[in-house]
Scaffold this active site. Structure first.
Site, mmCIF file in Angstrom:
data_model
loop_
_atom_site.group_PDB
_atom_site.id
_atom_site.type_symbol
_atom_site.label_atom_id
_atom_site.label_comp_id
_atom_site.label_asym_id
_atom_site.label_seq_id
_atom_site.Cartn_x
_atom_site.Cartn_y
_atom_site.Cartn_z
ATOM 1 N N ASN A 216 49.823 22.296 61.087
ATOM 2 C CA ASN A 216 49.608 21.420 62.234
ATOM 3 C C ASN A 216 49.005 20.186 61.840
ATOM 4 O O ASN A 216 48.926 19.228 62.729
ATOM 5 C CB ASN A 216 48.624 22.405 63.305
ATOM 6 C CG ASN A 216 47.398 22.757 62.965
ATOM 7 O OD1 ASN A 216 47.264 23.304 61.916
ATOM 8 N ND2 ASN A 216 46.258 22.039 63.561
ATOM 9 N N HIS A 217 48.214 20.284 60.851
ATOM 10 C CA HIS A 217 47.461 18.932 60.316
ATOM 11 C C HIS A 217 48.513 18.009 59.643
ATOM 12 O O HIS A 217 48.089 16.844 59.313
ATOM 13 C CB HIS A 217 46.239 19.295 59.371
ATOM 14 C CG HIS A 217 45.068 19.562 60.134
ATOM 15 N ND1 HIS A 217 43.855 18.703 60.623
ATOM 16 C CD2 HIS A 217 44.780 20.647 60.845
ATOM 17 C CE1 HIS A 217 43.235 19.429 61.075
ATOM 18 N NE2 HIS A 217 43.493 20.710 61.433
ATOM 19 N N HIS B 102 52.723 28.641 59.325
ATOM 20 C CA HIS B 102 51.456 28.005 59.258
ATOM 21 C C HIS B 102 50.667 28.740 60.541
ATOM 22 O O HIS B 102 49.531 29.406 60.296
ATOM 23 C CB HIS B 102 51.230 26.600 59.452
ATOM 24 C CG HIS B 102 49.764 26.254 59.624
ATOM 25 N ND1 HIS B 102 49.012 25.997 58.512
ATOM 26 C CD2 HIS B 102 49.212 25.635 60.579
ATOM 27 C CE1 HIS B 102 47.931 25.936 58.855
ATOM 28 N NE2 HIS B 102 47.819 25.698 60.188
ATOM 29 N N ASP C 45 45.361 27.614 54.212
ATOM 30 C CA ASP C 45 44.894 26.260 54.194
ATOM 31 C C ASP C 45 44.171 25.747 53.117
ATOM 32 O O ASP C 45 43.419 26.588 52.263
ATOM 33 C CB ASP C 45 43.703 26.214 55.461
ATOM 34 C CG ASP C 45 44.592 26.493 56.769
ATOM 35 O OD1 ASP C 45 45.440 27.245 57.040
ATOM 36 O OD2 ASP C 45 44.280 25.860 57.703
ATOM 37 N N HIS D 147 43.140 22.171 53.070
ATOM 38 C CA HIS D 147 42.130 21.002 53.513
ATOM 39 C C HIS D 147 41.538 20.005 52.617
ATOM 40 O O HIS D 147 40.325 19.834 52.863
ATOM 41 C CB HIS D 147 41.288 21.520 54.691
ATOM 42 C CG HIS D 147 41.823 22.096 56.038
ATOM 43 N ND1 HIS D 147 42.480 21.163 56.811
ATOM 44 C CD2 HIS D 147 42.013 23.281 56.509
ATOM 45 C CE1 HIS D 147 43.068 21.670 57.950
ATOM 46 N NE2 HIS D 147 42.579 23.261 57.872
ATOM 47 N N HIS E 46 45.852 28.937 59.143
ATOM 48 C CA HIS E 46 45.572 28.236 60.570
ATOM 49 C C HIS E 46 44.268 28.537 60.964
ATOM 50 O O HIS E 46 43.530 27.855 61.605
ATOM 51 C CB HIS E 46 46.635 28.406 61.611
ATOM 52 C CG HIS E 46 46.418 27.723 62.907
ATOM 53 N ND1 HIS E 46 46.350 26.234 62.723
ATOM 54 C CD2 HIS E 46 46.633 28.151 64.258
ATOM 55 C CE1 HIS E 46 46.359 25.808 64.017
ATOM 56 N NE2 HIS E 46 46.517 26.942 64.802
ATOM 57 N N ASP F 38 48.679 22.648 56.114
ATOM 58 C CA ASP F 38 47.274 22.083 55.988
ATOM 59 C C ASP F 38 46.650 21.699 54.828
ATOM 60 O O ASP F 38 45.742 22.210 54.511
ATOM 61 C CB ASP F 38 46.295 23.231 56.853
ATOM 62 C CG ASP F 38 46.277 23.019 58.390
ATOM 63 O OD1 ASP F 38 47.318 22.279 58.979
ATOM 64 O OD2 ASP F 38 45.459 23.484 59.262
#
Length: 364
Positions: free
Chosen positions: A153-154, A202, A93, A95, A277, A121
């Site tokens: 998932n984002h 992910h 990730d 982010h 994740h 992500d």
């Protein structure tokens, strides 16, 4: 238009059309496109360590849309299961922590010198999701066989409309760009396979993952529903609470135990699973010996945790090592804590069995 970090004017050059993409090795086959990508990468790199400007100062909305159209065409040429050969470095990730992603590159090396696989992500929670995406998209267009970008998932509208990316797009360029990114996300690959022996995604495993062709055969473009293989690849988590499948405490997808990991490695004929994740304190955490690794690749996540960042390194012989970035000090007064262990192999005497929160799932 090329610019340096002190230029506050937007670029004005119109990007090449997506139709200019060649089918194979596009950067070598299209010098004009390669030159423009080099310029875009240079402009994006000018944002590193300069917190007084953002992408709006160096890239027009029209250029960003051109980049999105080109990279989504490349995604559609790739398999849902991207196959790459080691040596390679696997990144978890990000982010929207653009500055930290670049600090990570300073540590581990950059494309094209290093081959990288990202596990998704890229957006939400941090302030610079567009910057993260556009730099990675430009690198993908310029060096498509040196960087692989999987979906997290984002990278779904139901999530990134809530956790920051929608507002970021609205503030920087307008809501229309958010929709363009969703179209691109729906075309991203879901998983990666390294040297035929290491499976990357992910989230994690799925009761519907019978063989690798089940991943290859997921139709795209696609938007995840509330259940199914795609949701599990993006959302599922490992647990040390038991051997089998469990209902997830997230309220979506499943949790899976050591026995599921061992069976998946056997049936899929792989040696290792790498997933992201979940934030972990050291940037990486191992389960089932070294059969499953969780990796998280930005430090001080959301300024709520004191976690390190890490990258999984696989050499040509698939030997595993880690590169770790120690978190910088947080501002005085910041209330941050250590990230909890998620599924590390437990001392059996100390392992907690939370039967109320973690409920077994039996596939019908």
């Amino acid at each position: 238009m090329s610019t340096d970090g002190n230029n506050n004017k937007k670029g004005s050059k119109e990007g090449p059309k997506s139709s200019e993409i060649s089918k194979f090795d596009l950067a070598k086959e299209n010098p004009k496109l390669a030159e423009w990508m080099d310029d875009c990468i240079k402009r994006m790199n000018s944002l590193y360590k300069d917190t007084n400007i953002n992408i709006c100062n160096v890239m027009t909305g029209h250029e960003i849309i051109s980049i999105i159209r080109m990279v989504e065409a490349i995604f559609m040429e790739e398999s849902n299961l991207c196959e790459a050969e080691a040596p390679i470095k696997v990144i978890g990730d990000i982010h929207a922590q653009y500055q930290d992603m670049n600090r990570l590159f300073d540590l581990i090396g950059r494309v094209p010198e290093e081959k990288l696989m990202f596990l998704g992500d890229y957006v939400d929670r941090g302030p610079q999701g567009i910057e993260v995406l556009i730099l990675l998209f430009c690198l993908k267009i310029r060096y498509r066989d040196r960087i692989y970008l999987l979906r997290g998932n984002h990278e779904t509208p139901s999530v990134n409309k809530i956790y920051g990316f929608y507002v970021e797009c609205q503030y920087k360029y307008g809501i229309g760009l958010w929709w363009d990114f969703q179209s691109c996300f729906n075309r991203m690959p879901m998983s990666g396979l390294i040297s035929k022996r290491v499976l990357c995604m992910h989230g994690g495993l799925s009761p519907e993952l019978i063989n690798l062709d089940t991943i290859r055969n997921i139709p795209r473009p696609c938007e995840p529903l509330d259940r199914g293989l795609l949701i599990d690849l993006l959302w599922s988590d490992p647990t040390n609470k038991g051997e089998g499948w469990f209902h997830s405490i997230r309220g979506i997808s499943y949790m899976f135990g050591k026995g599921v990991v061992e069976q998946a490695c056997k049936s899929l004929e792989i040696d290792l699973i790498i997933r992201a994740h979940q934030v972990v304190q050291d940037g990486y955490e191992m389960m089932t010996g070294r059969r499953l690794i969780t990796v998280f690749s930005v430090p001080n996540y959301c300024a709520q945790f004191t976690n390190a960042a890490a990258v999984v390194c696989l050499n040509a012989n698939l030997q595993i090592s880690f590169q770790q970035m120690i978190p910088p000090p947080l501002p005085e007064g910041t209330k941050a804590k250590a990230a909890p262990a998620i599924a590390i192999d437990p001392n059996i005497d100390a392992a907690r069995a939370d039967k109320d929160a973690i409920k077994p799932f039996v596939k019908e």
